[in-house]
Design an enzyme around this catalytic site. Structure first.
Site, PDB file in Angstrom:
ATOM      1  N   ASP A   7       0.872  -1.161   0.000  1.00  0.00           N
ATOM      2  CA  ASP A   7       0.000   0.000   0.000  1.00  0.00           C
ATOM      3  C   ASP A   7       0.917   1.220   0.000  1.00  0.00           C
ATOM      4  O   ASP A   7       2.128   1.108   0.206  1.00  0.00           O
ATOM      5  CB  ASP A   7      -0.892  -0.029   1.234  1.00  0.00           C
ATOM      6  N   ASP A   9      -0.069   5.012   1.320  1.00  0.00           N
ATOM      7  CA  ASP A   9      -0.224   5.928   2.455  1.00  0.00           C
ATOM      8  C   ASP A   9      -0.141   5.191   3.781  1.00  0.00           C
ATOM      9  O   ASP A   9      -0.874   4.240   4.032  1.00  0.00           O
ATOM     10  CB  ASP A   9      -1.555   6.666   2.345  1.00  0.00           C
ATOM     11  N   LYS A  52     -11.168  11.573  -3.616  1.00  0.00           N
ATOM     12  CA  LYS A  52     -12.381  12.217  -4.129  1.00  0.00           C
ATOM     13  C   LYS A  52     -13.581  11.833  -3.274  1.00  0.00           C
ATOM     14  O   LYS A  52     -14.470  12.645  -3.027  1.00  0.00           O
ATOM     15  CB  LYS A  52     -12.596  11.834  -5.594  1.00  0.00           C
ATOM     16  N   THR A 124      -5.379   3.303  -3.348  1.00  0.00           N
ATOM     17  CA  THR A 124      -6.553   4.038  -3.835  1.00  0.00           C
ATOM     18  C   THR A 124      -6.241   5.507  -4.069  1.00  0.00           C
ATOM     19  O   THR A 124      -7.092   6.255  -4.543  1.00  0.00           O
ATOM     20  CB  THR A 124      -7.713   3.922  -2.819  1.00  0.00           C
TER      21      THR A 124
END
Length: 264
Positions: A7, A9, A52, A124
């Site tokens: 991943d 973050d 978003k 993501t």
């Protein structure tokens, strides 16, 4: 060859509090949006997969009316513009060096690379932001050896397994031959849904989350002579002496997946 999939973050660098949060708040200010998230408020927002999507969560009927964004298309355009600006602000923060790499990341990446492992990031976050963090964390040469799967390239974001299923498909790797490094319960659920073993390195916003099903949970990967990794959960008795090494990863890779057996 085995694959190591990170991943971004909270795994490659401490990005959430020192990168994403100020970038969101700067963007809201730039666009005249009367929202400024506190650290505690953002600790809840990080449970929403995707930037978003986090931004869209502020659009209550009242705020949407205040901003003139009652129309769905107008709201979509606004969120897209906000997110593009936020990505630029965030990349500037990465370049400034305010988000140091997590302990052990550059070391374990070098070890895996030298051993011929396939390297990838599945996140993501927006791809430009992910690539910026990756290059800052491991250097341009090692970053060039990574495949990056990020942003809106799958229909559903974590905790859905879509991003990991895509990564496996594109890499041509069997789930049995891949290990994921995550920092959140949502990420763990996404990896488990794809049939992948997961090493969790908790971050500031995720330490208290439920990591049942992880192969190993540590405070960080650790670095010899510097920060030592604290073992927070070791359900299979892997054992650790201060650092997660390539040998540790190989041991984890040999464990049964959550699809093969119940977590002990």
């Amino acid at each position: 060859m085995p694959a190591l999939i990170f991943d971004c973050d909270g795994v490659l660098a401490d990005t959430e509090q020192y990168g994403h949060l100020p970038a969101f708040n700067q963007t809201f200010a730039d666009f005249g949006v009367p929202v400024q998230w506190s650290v505690d408020e953002y600790a809840e927002k990080v449970k929403i997969g995707g930037g978003k999507e986090r931004m869209r969560s502020i659009l209550t009927p009242s705020l949407a009316e205040t901003l003139g964004l009652q129309d769905a298309d107008a709201a979509d355009r606004a969120v897209l513009a906000w997110h593009q600006r936020k990505t630029e602000v965030y990349k500037g923060l990465v370049a400034s060096g305010v988000m140091p790499p997590r302990p052990g990341i550059a070391r374990i990446v070098q070890e895996a690379h030298d051993a011929g492992w396939t390297l990838a990031v599945a996140s993501t976050s927006a791809e430009p932001a992910v690539r910026a963090v990756l290059q800052h964390a491991v250097g341009d040469d090692l970053a060039a050896s990574f495949s990056v799967f990020a942003g809106d390239i799958v229909p559903a974001k974590k905790p859905a397994p879509d991003i990991y299923l895509l990564a496996l498909r594109e890499l041509g790797v069997d789930p049995q031959d891949a290990l994921v490094v995550e920092d959140s319960a949502n990420g763990l659920r996404a990896a488990a849904g794809a049939g992948l073993r997961t090493l969790v390195t908790v971050s500031g916003f995720t330490r208290g989350e439920d990591f049942g099903g992880a192969a190993l949970v540590v405070s960080s990967l650790g670095d010899p002579g510097r920060e030592q990794a604290e073992v927070l959960a070791d359900p299979y008795g892997v054992g650790l002496s201060g650092t997660v090494t390539l040998a540790t990863l190989q041991t984890l890779l040999a464990l049964p997946t959550t699809h093969e057996t119940e977590t002990p």
